[in-house]
Structure formats: structure tokens, C-alpha cells
Motif scaffolding. Structure first.
Motif, PDB file in Angstrom:
ATOM      1  N   LEU A   1     -38.901   5.102 -57.422  1.00  0.00           N
ATOM      2  CA  LEU A   1     -39.697   6.286 -57.145  1.00  0.00           C
ATOM      3  C   LEU A   1     -40.806   6.404 -58.173  1.00  0.00           C
ATOM      4  CD1 LEU A   1     -36.709   8.754 -56.687  1.00  0.00           C
ATOM      5  CD2 LEU A   1     -38.259   8.089 -54.854  1.00  0.00           C
ATOM      6  N   THR A   2     -41.955   6.916 -57.747  1.00  0.00           N
ATOM      7  CA  THR A   2     -43.001   7.224 -58.715  1.00  0.00           C
ATOM      8  C   THR A   2     -42.732   8.614 -59.279  1.00  0.00           C
ATOM      9  OG1 THR A   2     -44.545   8.382 -57.238  1.00  0.00           O
ATOM     10  CG2 THR A   2     -44.613   5.953 -57.237  1.00  0.00           C
ATOM     11  N   GLU A   3     -43.390   8.955 -60.373  1.00  0.00           N
ATOM     12  CA  GLU A   3     -43.178  10.276 -60.977  1.00  0.00           C
ATOM     13  C   GLU A   3     -43.687  11.404 -60.091  1.00  0.00           C
ATOM     14  OE1 GLU A   3     -47.276  10.438 -63.666  1.00  0.00           O
ATOM     15  OE2 GLU A   3     -45.316  10.452 -64.636  1.00  0.00           O
ATOM     16  N   HIS A   4     -44.470  11.055 -59.077  1.00  0.00           N
ATOM     17  CA  HIS A   4     -44.967  12.063 -58.138  1.00  0.00           C
ATOM     18  C   HIS A   4     -44.055  12.202 -56.921  1.00  0.00           C
ATOM     19  CE1 HIS A   4     -48.595  12.253 -60.501  1.00  0.00           C
ATOM     20  NE2 HIS A   4     -48.821  10.968 -60.320  1.00  0.00           N
ATOM     21  N   GLY A   5     -42.948  11.450 -56.901  1.00  0.00           N
ATOM     22  CA  GLY A   5     -41.998  11.563 -55.809  1.00  0.00           C
ATOM     23  C   GLY A   5     -42.247  10.623 -54.657  1.00  0.00           C
ATOM     24  N   GLU A   6     -43.190   9.722 -54.782  1.00  0.00           N
ATOM     25  CA  GLU A   6     -43.430   8.740 -53.732  1.00  0.00           C
ATOM     26  C   GLU A   6     -42.362   7.654 -53.812  1.00  0.00           C
ATOM     27  OE1 GLU A   6     -48.289   8.868 -53.908  1.00  0.00           O
ATOM     28  OE2 GLU A   6     -47.104   8.128 -55.592  1.00  0.00           O
ATOM     29  N   LEU A   7     -42.056   7.059 -52.667  1.00  0.00           N
ATOM     30  CA  LEU A   7     -41.023   6.036 -52.594  1.00  0.00           C
ATOM     31  C   LEU A   7     -41.663   4.648 -52.655  1.00  0.00           C
ATOM     32  CD1 LEU A   7     -37.940   5.590 -52.180  1.00  0.00           C
ATOM     33  CD2 LEU A   7     -38.412   5.447 -49.727  1.00  0.00           C
ATOM     34  N   ILE A   8     -41.156   3.826 -53.559  1.00  0.00           N
ATOM     35  CA  ILE A   8     -41.630   2.450 -53.688  1.00  0.00           C
ATOM     36  C   ILE A   8     -40.686   1.556 -52.905  1.00  0.00           C
ATOM     37  CG2 ILE A   8     -42.176   0.574 -55.290  1.00  0.00           C
ATOM     38  CD1 ILE A   8     -42.522   2.701 -57.481  1.00  0.00           C
ATOM     39  N   VAL A   9     -41.227   0.806 -51.952  1.00  0.00           N
ATOM     40  CA  VAL A   9     -40.405  -0.045 -51.099  1.00  0.00           C
ATOM     41  C   VAL A   9     -40.912  -1.481 -51.137  1.00  0.00           C
ATOM     42  CG1 VAL A   9     -39.796   1.856 -49.559  1.00  0.00           C
ATOM     43  CG2 VAL A   9     -41.780   0.418 -49.024  1.00  0.00           C
ATOM     44  N   ASN A  10     -39.999  -2.400 -50.850  1.00  0.00           N
ATOM     45  CA  ASN A  10     -40.324  -3.822 -50.743  1.00  0.00           C
ATOM     46  C   ASN A  10     -40.186  -4.219 -49.279  1.00  0.00           C
ATOM     47  OD1 ASN A  10     -40.297  -6.651 -50.721  1.00  0.00           O
ATOM     48  ND2 ASN A  10     -39.455  -6.768 -52.791  1.00  0.00           N
ATOM     49  N   THR A  11     -41.293  -4.586 -48.664  1.00  0.00           N
ATOM     50  CA  THR A  11     -41.288  -4.938 -47.238  1.00  0.00           C
ATOM     51  C   THR A  11     -41.296  -6.447 -47.057  1.00  0.00           C
ATOM     52  OG1 THR A  11     -43.698  -4.826 -47.110  1.00  0.00           O
ATOM     53  CG2 THR A  11     -42.471  -2.810 -46.614  1.00  0.00           C
ATOM     54  N   GLY A  12     -40.385  -7.116 -47.751  1.00  0.00           N
ATOM     55  CA  GLY A  12     -40.304  -8.568 -47.620  1.00  0.00           C
ATOM     56  C   GLY A  12     -41.284  -9.289 -48.514  1.00  0.00           C
TER      57      GLY A  12
END
Length: 241
Positions: A213-224
Motif C-alpha cells: 500500500l502507498t501512504e495515501h491508501g492506494e493499492l500496489i499490485v503486480n499484474t504479471g
């Protein structure tokens, strides 16, 4: 009935508070009576709505339905994260329950949603409205929600009152805002991280692994192999495994 005097006595930073027997929506109550640090609580809501306008099922005397009108601090980047962290911290302080957070605004217990947070920024004013809906000891849910919705307390007699939990939620809110530990609490209680998630973006279904997660609440994802940062205002998770 919920004791507003007790809640305010334990949260002297709150300026004003009220409890209604029935309200269409405490979010609407707050919008119609704006003021800094004003808390609106209802014993029952008749037209409650959550994120993306989703219907929220309420039951008289069985839940916590409240909204806080607030002039935001410039130091706080995400009040949804702060509020979700305050709810989990309050539950763990007063009970032996171990709630978790589903990105971005839902509180889960035993794989069922028990609470949700809705933060609305009023562009026409300097205020935000923080809404909380929590199933305290609600047992009756529509058939299509019984596998998804739960309650903090089920068959057992609640060892605490709604008044105690409300007071503790806002005490934790104030404390975590001051010491800036809310992001760590939020992240530690997230059950999405490390899981395969599915969401829709611009009409396309995307499957990815939630990594951080970023400190702003965004979700970090790995799409392959491709790292992507997604905003809760743009997408909603459909599945997680």
C-alpha cells in the motif's frame, strides 16, 4: 439507548454530538448541519448507503450508525485509512476479537464484513463527512447477504455496550491522528496483501497480486511483472484469493 454524554465526556475534542432514534442517513444529517467536530448518531437508518452507493442494511438498536463532520487537517492524507485503523484498534482494545481490513474501507471478522467507512469531501465547503456503519449484534440479514455480512457479536451476549465502542473508536481516532501510527495499524490488519485479487478497470477485468500500500491508501499490485498503483476511487475489488 446510546449515551452521547458519556461519549463526549471521553472525547473532549468533540465539540457537539447528538443521537436520533431514527434517521434517513447520518451522512445527510451531518451535511445539513455542518460544523467542525460534530458527531451525529442514529439508532436506526432508513436510507443508508455505502461506497459507490451500495445499500447498507440496518436494524434498530443492533448497530452503530454515525457520521462526523470535520474540517480536515492538512497533515492527514487519507481519513479512510485513519478511521478504519481506529475501528480495528477500538475493537481490539475492548474485546478479544481480531478484525481485519479489506482494502480500502471494509472491516471484516471471520471472513464476513461487519463494518464500512464512507468519507465524503464536500467540494463546496472546507468539510469532510466521515461515516461509519458497524453491525454490533445484528443477526438478521437478507438471504443474499448471509454469507457475506456478519456482526461483531453474534449469539453471545455483548460484553460491552455500543456507547463504549463508539467512545473508544473516536478516542482511537484522535490518538492515532496525533501520533501518526494509523497507517502501520491499517497495513498490519490488511488481509488483501499477498493475495491474488481481481478488479475491473475501464471495462477490463484484471487479475493481479496485491503487494503493498502507498501512504495515501492506494493499492500496489503486480499484474504479471508489471507493477501498478490503483486508487480506491477508480476501482473496487471483485475477488480475492
Amino acid at each position: 439507548m446510546i449515551d452521547i454524554k458519556d461519549i463526549l465526556a471521553q472525547n473532549t475534542w468533540l465539540i457537539e454530538g447528538s443521537v436520533a432514534k431514527t434517521s434517513a442517513s447520518t451522512q445527510l444529517d451531518a451535511k445539513e448541519n455542518l460544523g467542525d467536530k460534530k458527531l451525529f448518531i442514529a439508532d436506526m437508518q432508513t436510507a443508508a448507503r455505502g461506497r459507490f452507493g451500495r445499500q447498507y442494511v440496518t436494524e434498530q438498536g443492533k448497530g452503530i450508525y454515525m457520521s462526523l463532520s470535520l474540517k480536515p487537517s492538512t497533515d492527514i492524507k487519507n481519513y479512510t485509512i485513519l478511521t478504519a485503523a481506529a475501528i480495528t484498534a477500538a475493537i481490539e482494545t475492548l474485546t478479544s476479537k481480531k478484525p481485519q481490513i479489506k482494502w480500502v474501507n471494509d472491516i471484516y471478522l471471520d471472513n464476513k464484513k461487519i463494518a464500512g467507512v464512507l468519507v465524503e469531501h464536500l467540494l463546496s465547503s472546507d468539510y469532510i463527512i466521515i461515516g461509519i456503519g458497524l453491525n454490533f449484534n445484528q443477526l438478521n440479514f437478507p438471504l443474499d447477504l448471509r454469507d457475506k455480512a456478519g456482526s461483531l457479536f453474534n449469539e453471545e451476549t455483548p460484553p460491552i455496550t455500543r456507547t463504549q465502542l463508539i467512545a473508544e473508536i473516536w478516542r482511537q481516532f484522535y490518538k492515532l491522528q496525533a501520533d501518526e501510527t494509523f497507517f502501520d495499524i491499517y497495513r498490519a490488519h490488511s488481509f488483501i496483501l499477498g493475495k491474488t485479487v481481481e478488479f475491473e478497470e475501464q471495462g477490463e477485468t484484471i487479475i493481479a497480486t496485491a503487494v503493498d500500500l502507498t501512504e495515501h491508501g492506494e493499492l500496489i499490485v503486480n499484474t504479471g511483472g508489471l507493477i501498478k498503483v490503483i486508487s480506491s476511487g477508480e476501482v473496487s475489488l471483485k475477488k480475492w484469493l
